[in-house]
Design a protein around this motif. Structure first.
Motif, PDB file in Angstrom:
ATOM      1  N   SER A  31       0.808  -1.224   0.000  1.00  0.00           N
ATOM      2  CA  SER A  31       0.000   0.000   0.000  1.00  0.00           C
ATOM      3  C   SER A  31       0.842   1.276   0.000  1.00  0.00           C
ATOM      4  O   SER A  31       0.422   2.293  -0.538  1.00  0.00           O
ATOM      5  CB  SER A  31      -0.951   0.003   1.195  1.00  0.00           C
ATOM      6  OG  SER A  31      -0.226  -0.051   2.403  1.00  0.00           O
ATOM      7  N   ARG A 122      -3.095  -0.182  -2.447  1.00  0.00           N
ATOM      8  CA  ARG A 122      -3.856  -0.458  -1.218  1.00  0.00           C
ATOM      9  C   ARG A 122      -5.107  -1.246  -1.570  1.00  0.00           C
ATOM     10  O   ARG A 122      -5.942  -0.793  -2.353  1.00  0.00           O
ATOM     11  CB  ARG A 122      -4.233   0.844  -0.508  1.00  0.00           C
ATOM     12  CG  ARG A 122      -4.986   0.615   0.811  1.00  0.00           C
ATOM     13  CD  ARG A 122      -5.242   1.917   1.530  1.00  0.00           C
ATOM     14  NE  ARG A 122      -4.008   2.528   1.996  1.00  0.00           N
ATOM     15  CZ  ARG A 122      -3.384   2.166   3.117  1.00  0.00           C
ATOM     16  NH1 ARG A 122      -3.868   1.190   3.871  1.00  0.00           N
ATOM     17  NH2 ARG A 122      -2.275   2.788   3.472  1.00  0.00           N
ATOM     18  N   GLU A 124      -8.701  -2.763  -1.648  1.00  0.00           N
ATOM     19  CA  GLU A 124     -10.026  -2.261  -1.259  1.00  0.00           C
ATOM     20  C   GLU A 124     -11.011  -3.407  -1.069  1.00  0.00           C
ATOM     21  O   GLU A 124     -11.715  -3.484  -0.067  1.00  0.00           O
ATOM     22  CB  GLU A 124     -10.538  -1.273  -2.310  1.00  0.00           C
ATOM     23  CG  GLU A 124     -11.767  -0.509  -1.874  1.00  0.00           C
ATOM     24  CD  GLU A 124     -12.109   0.599  -2.855  1.00  0.00           C
ATOM     25  OE1 GLU A 124     -12.271   1.748  -2.404  1.00  0.00           O
ATOM     26  OE2 GLU A 124     -12.217   0.328  -4.073  1.00  0.00           O
ATOM     27  N   THR A 125     -11.038  -4.334  -2.034  1.00  0.00           N
ATOM     28  CA  THR A 125     -11.925  -5.506  -1.909  1.00  0.00           C
ATOM     29  C   THR A 125     -11.243  -6.748  -2.469  1.00  0.00           C
ATOM     30  O   THR A 125     -10.409  -6.663  -3.377  1.00  0.00           O
ATOM     31  CB  THR A 125     -13.263  -5.315  -2.663  1.00  0.00           C
ATOM     32  OG1 THR A 125     -12.985  -5.128  -4.059  1.00  0.00           O
ATOM     33  CG2 THR A 125     -14.047  -4.128  -2.124  1.00  0.00           C
ATOM     34  N   LEU A 137      -7.410   0.519  -4.267  1.00  0.00           N
ATOM     35  CA  LEU A 137      -7.986   1.843  -4.038  1.00  0.00           C
ATOM     36  C   LEU A 137      -7.920   2.706  -5.291  1.00  0.00           C
ATOM     37  O   LEU A 137      -8.776   3.573  -5.500  1.00  0.00           O
ATOM     38  CB  LEU A 137      -7.240   2.529  -2.877  1.00  0.00           C
ATOM     39  CG  LEU A 137      -7.980   3.632  -2.135  1.00  0.00           C
ATOM     40  CD1 LEU A 137      -9.290   3.132  -1.528  1.00  0.00           C
ATOM     41  CD2 LEU A 137      -7.092   4.217  -1.032  1.00  0.00           C
TER      42      LEU A 137
END
Length: 370
Positions: A31, A122, A124-125, A137
């Motif tokens: 990230s 980073r 996110e899902t 992200l």
């Protein structure tokens, strides 16, 4: 086969080195925008150093850090309560205990695998379909057959796929500082931890003219305008110098937390390692070391097992007992060390624990499982 490691911390980077050693392709998604000097000091005990030796990184890490010959618990005036001499075990295992800046360690671990690290990603899902679908992200997406969650105690991989893991608070606040200063010879090769009433202070040299220190207080003593100098005013004068000479930008503040021991660290084609699976409080100096051990065991199992799900099952069986012992013991030690009452009894008990018992406990941790 596409293999994704989520998180470029100590566990993810060590695992990457073992995969590269076996010519297995992978990508690490980190990230941060760069591997840069953040964080503070960390101890790499003999168990981790044995593993770094197998990766050919032992000498680099030794040269970048400082050898610790003893772990010393003292009272607030630096009067010894207990001392664990690690030199005997160093000779047995042919490795040293090293105190090092976390950024220096990560730099060494990333040097051999730079082309496999993708920064500024980073997560996110993450969803399980036929394979794993990951969205970052910045809205980029990837598909991966095998996923390693090495994304820390607040792991998104764990939360979204395993939907498990209870974060526990130890009820303590911890400041960590890095100080550039001339270090007296008497402090050069020992790690010190000083026990007071509901508070502790520890320090160790991590490189030439650089000291890492940490200060803990029970949450009941904490407020937004707390003054550390005032809080530790009755500790040894050297400690007050360390605090006063450290600039604010070189001090970070964290809550002390861990993960309640979990029964499972893996799902189909997915496995958690390090803090994502078994975050521990820092009282035994084993958080990073256990992430390194995770990576080593996976690398070792890959020498004979090519079915990833069988490997993950074996990995859990091999690692669970040791890791759970460390998490539970570390949590207990942290609570006892932060006692506000009966501190003389506490100090008396620890003062009278035979050195042989301390040695035995340390050897139990230094011994690798496979």
């Amino acid at each position: 086969m596409s293999i994704s490691i989520i998180g470029g911390g100590i566990g993810g980077l060590t695992l990457g080195n073992f995969l590269k050693q076996q010519n297995i392709d992978f990508k690490i998604y980190e990230s941060a925008s760069e591997i840069k000097p953040v964080g503070a000091g960390i101890a790499m005990a003999g168990n981790a150093m044995q593993i770094f030796d197998k990766l050919g990184l032992k000498e680099k890490i030794e040269n970048a850090g400082t050898k610790m010959h003893a772990l010393i618990i003292t009272d607030k005036k630096l009067k010894t309560i207990s001392k664990t001499d690690v030199l005997k075990l160093e000779h047995k295992y042919n490795v040293c205990n090293i105190a090092i800046h976390r950024a220096d360690l990560q730099k060494i671990l990333s040097e051999n695998i730079t082309e496999n690290i993708i920064l500024n990603k980073r997560l996110e899902t993450i969803e399980k379909k036929e394979n794993y679908h990951l969205t970052f992200l910045d809205k980029t997406k990837i598909e991966s057959e095998i996923v390693f969650g090495a994304d820390g105690v607040k792991s998104l991989v764990r939360n979204q796929i395993l939907k498990s893991g209870k974060i526990r608070s130890a009820g303590q606040k911890c400041w960590r500082g890095i100080l550039k200063t001339e270090i007296p010879e008497k402090y050069s090769h020992n790690a010190y931890e000083m026990w007071g009433k509901g508070k502790r202070f520890g320090f160790v040299k991590i490189r030439e003219n650089t000291l890492y220190w940490y200060a803990l207080v029970n949450e009941k003593f904490y407020s937004d305008n707390i003054d550390l100098l005032n809080e530790f005013r009755d500790f040894h004068p050297d400690i007050l110098k360390m605090i006063s000479k450290t600039s604010k930008e070189n001090i970070i503040l964290n809550d002390i937390i861990d993960l309640k021991p979990m029964n499972h660290w893996s799902a189909e084609n997915l496995c958690l390692i390090g803090d994502s699976a078994h975050a521990t409080t820092p009282n035994m100096g084993q958080g990073g070391c256990q992430a390194v051990e995770d990576a080593y065991v996976i690398g070792k199992l890959l020498e004979t097992e090519k079915d990833w799900n069988k490997l993950f099952s074996q990995f859990e069986k091999i690692r669970k007992d040791k890791v759970h012992h460390i998490v539970k013991t570390s949590f207990k030690i942290g609570k006892i060390a932060q006692w506000e009452n009966f501190t003389r009894i506490r100090d008396f008990i620890f003062r009278n624990i035979p050195e042989s018992v301390n040695q035995k406990q340390m050897e139990k941790i230094l011994k690798l499982e496979i």
